[in-house]
Motif scaffolding. Structure first.
Motif, PDB file in Angstrom:
ATOM      1  N   UNK A 116       0.844  -1.195   0.000  1.00  0.00           N
ATOM      2  CA  UNK A 116       0.000   0.000   0.000  1.00  0.00           C
ATOM      3  C   UNK A 116       0.882   1.248   0.000  1.00  0.00           C
ATOM      4  N   UNK A 117       1.974   1.198   0.756  1.00  0.00           N
ATOM      5  CA  UNK A 117       2.902   2.330   0.823  1.00  0.00           C
ATOM      6  C   UNK A 117       3.597   2.567  -0.517  1.00  0.00           C
ATOM      7  N   UNK A 118       4.096   1.481  -1.113  1.00  0.00           N
ATOM      8  CA  UNK A 118       4.811   1.592  -2.391  1.00  0.00           C
ATOM      9  C   UNK A 118       4.518   0.324  -3.189  1.00  0.00           C
ATOM     10  N   UNK A 119       3.491   0.353  -4.022  1.00  0.00           N
ATOM     11  CA  UNK A 119       3.038  -0.856  -4.712  1.00  0.00           C
ATOM     12  C   UNK A 119       4.008  -1.343  -5.789  1.00  0.00           C
ATOM     13  N   UNK A 120       4.996  -0.546  -6.142  1.00  0.00           N
ATOM     14  CA  UNK A 120       5.932  -0.953  -7.189  1.00  0.00           C
ATOM     15  C   UNK A 120       7.127  -1.738  -6.653  1.00  0.00           C
ATOM     16  N   UNK A 121       7.427  -1.587  -5.384  1.00  0.00           N
ATOM     17  CA  UNK A 121       8.633  -2.185  -4.828  1.00  0.00           C
ATOM     18  C   UNK A 121       8.284  -3.457  -4.038  1.00  0.00           C
ATOM     19  N   UNK A 122       8.132  -4.553  -4.761  1.00  0.00           N
ATOM     20  CA  UNK A 122       7.774  -5.829  -4.112  1.00  0.00           C
ATOM     21  C   UNK A 122       8.916  -6.375  -3.268  1.00  0.00           C
ATOM     22  N   UNK A 123      10.146  -6.128  -3.675  1.00  0.00           N
ATOM     23  CA  UNK A 123      11.303  -6.623  -2.919  1.00  0.00           C
ATOM     24  C   UNK A 123      11.383  -5.994  -1.541  1.00  0.00           C
ATOM     25  N   UNK A 124      11.151  -4.700  -1.460  1.00  0.00           N
ATOM     26  CA  UNK A 124      11.152  -4.010  -0.177  1.00  0.00           C
ATOM     27  C   UNK A 124      10.019  -4.520   0.710  1.00  0.00           C
ATOM     28  N   UNK A 125       8.864  -4.741   0.119  1.00  0.00           N
ATOM     29  CA  UNK A 125       7.715  -5.247   0.886  1.00  0.00           C
ATOM     30  C   UNK A 125       8.014  -6.641   1.432  1.00  0.00           C
ATOM     31  N   UNK A 126       8.633  -7.484   0.621  1.00  0.00           N
ATOM     32  CA  UNK A 126       8.960  -8.842   1.075  1.00  0.00           C
ATOM     33  C   UNK A 126      10.011  -8.797   2.184  1.00  0.00           C
ATOM     34  N   UNK A 127      10.981  -7.899   2.055  1.00  0.00           N
ATOM     35  CA  UNK A 127      12.027  -7.774   3.069  1.00  0.00           C
ATOM     36  C   UNK A 127      11.429  -7.323   4.402  1.00  0.00           C
ATOM     37  N   UNK A 128      10.531  -6.349   4.361  1.00  0.00           N
ATOM     38  CA  UNK A 128       9.877  -5.874   5.581  1.00  0.00           C
ATOM     39  C   UNK A 128       9.017  -6.973   6.203  1.00  0.00           C
ATOM     40  N   UNK A 129       8.324  -7.745   5.374  1.00  0.00           N
ATOM     41  CA  UNK A 129       7.505  -8.850   5.881  1.00  0.00           C
ATOM     42  C   UNK A 129       8.386  -9.927   6.521  1.00  0.00           C
ATOM     43  N   UNK A 130       9.552 -10.153   5.953  1.00  0.00           N
ATOM     44  CA  UNK A 130      10.496 -11.101   6.541  1.00  0.00           C
ATOM     45  C   UNK A 130      10.952 -10.611   7.911  1.00  0.00           C
ATOM     46  N   UNK A 131      11.194  -9.309   8.035  1.00  0.00           N
ATOM     47  CA  UNK A 131      11.560  -8.736   9.331  1.00  0.00           C
ATOM     48  C   UNK A 131      10.465  -8.927  10.362  1.00  0.00           C
ATOM     49  N   UNK A 132       9.240  -8.785   9.932  1.00  0.00           N
ATOM     50  CA  UNK A 132       8.107  -9.015  10.826  1.00  0.00           C
ATOM     51  C   UNK A 132       8.068 -10.468  11.297  1.00  0.00           C
ATOM     52  N   UNK A 133       8.279 -11.390  10.382  1.00  0.00           N
ATOM     53  CA  UNK A 133       8.269 -12.813  10.719  1.00  0.00           C
ATOM     54  C   UNK A 133       9.405 -13.148  11.682  1.00  0.00           C
ATOM     55  N   UNK A 134      10.593 -12.617  11.421  1.00  0.00           N
ATOM     56  CA  UNK A 134      11.728 -12.869  12.318  1.00  0.00           C
ATOM     57  C   UNK A 134      11.491 -12.255  13.693  1.00  0.00           C
ATOM     58  N   UNK A 135      10.843 -11.088  13.728  1.00  0.00           N
ATOM     59  CA  UNK A 135      10.488 -10.482  15.006  1.00  0.00           C
ATOM     60  C   UNK A 135       9.508 -11.338  15.782  1.00  0.00           C
ATOM     61  N   UNK A 136       8.550 -11.911  15.083  1.00  0.00           N
ATOM     62  CA  UNK A 136       7.603 -12.811  15.741  1.00  0.00           C
ATOM     63  C   UNK A 136       8.313 -14.039  16.314  1.00  0.00           C
ATOM     64  N   UNK A 137       9.224 -14.625  15.530  1.00  0.00           N
ATOM     65  CA  UNK A 137       9.960 -15.787  16.015  1.00  0.00           C
ATOM     66  C   UNK A 137      10.829 -15.439  17.217  1.00  0.00           C
TER      67      UNK A 137
END
Length: 166
Positions: A116-137
């Motif tokens: 939603x913030x930047x719909x063109x940058x899928x790599x950045x979105x995936x990296x941020x989502x990975x950070x969220x997952x690692x934070x949860x773990x």
């Protein structure tokens, strides 16, 4: 009565360990209540230092449990949209009837938030989502360690006072 409190305290300890992985259950808080039940027995002398220190640890861990996934998202380049997506995804994931929704939810929420913030940058979105997952773990591991320490403390106190229970 002491035996009943001991059994309930032990049950709280077991539920607390499972709660360290399930976001629906506050694992360290439930484990701490197991310690409190143990101190309500006549067989164990009340040690307010142990109860106070473990309560302080429980409060800090409970606060960090909500902060760490968001910080993981931010550390991996996420924006405030990703942080909000992580928190919303966690809530939706808990109540969604899919297996492991509480793990998938924050990841998908952060990913959607970043898109939603930047719909063109899928790599950045995936990296941020990975950070969220690692934070949860990281948060789950931290809660698990604390619950196991409380469980060990519970068993040690019972062992030291075994003649009062049996």
């Amino acid at each position: 009565m002491d035996l009943l409190l001991l059994i309930f305290g032990f049950g709280f300890m077991i539920i607390g360990v499972f709660g360290s992985f399930l976001p629906v259950l506050p694992g360290p808080s439930i484990s701490w209540l197991g310690l409190v039940l143990l101190y309500f027995t006549n067989a164990v002398v009340v040690n307010y230092w142990i109860l106070g220190i473990t309560l302080l640890i429980t409060i800090v861990i409970s606060i960090l449990d909500y902060v760490i996934p968001s910080k993981g998202t931010k550390k991996f380049g996420g924006s405030s949209y990703g942080i909000w997506g992580t928190n919303i995804g966690l809530i939706v994931g808990i109540f969604t009837p899919i297996p492991l929704g509480f793990i998938i939810g924050p990841f998908v929420g952060a990913f959607i938030g970043e898109l939603i913030y930047d719909y063109k940058n899928h790599g950045r979105a995936f990296k941020a989502a990975t950070g969220s997952f690692l934070g949860f773990l990281a948060g789950s591991f931290m809660k698990f360690v604390i619950c196991m320490v409380y469980f060990g403390l519970f068993l040690w106190i019972v062992w030291e006072n075994k003649s009062g229970f049996f």
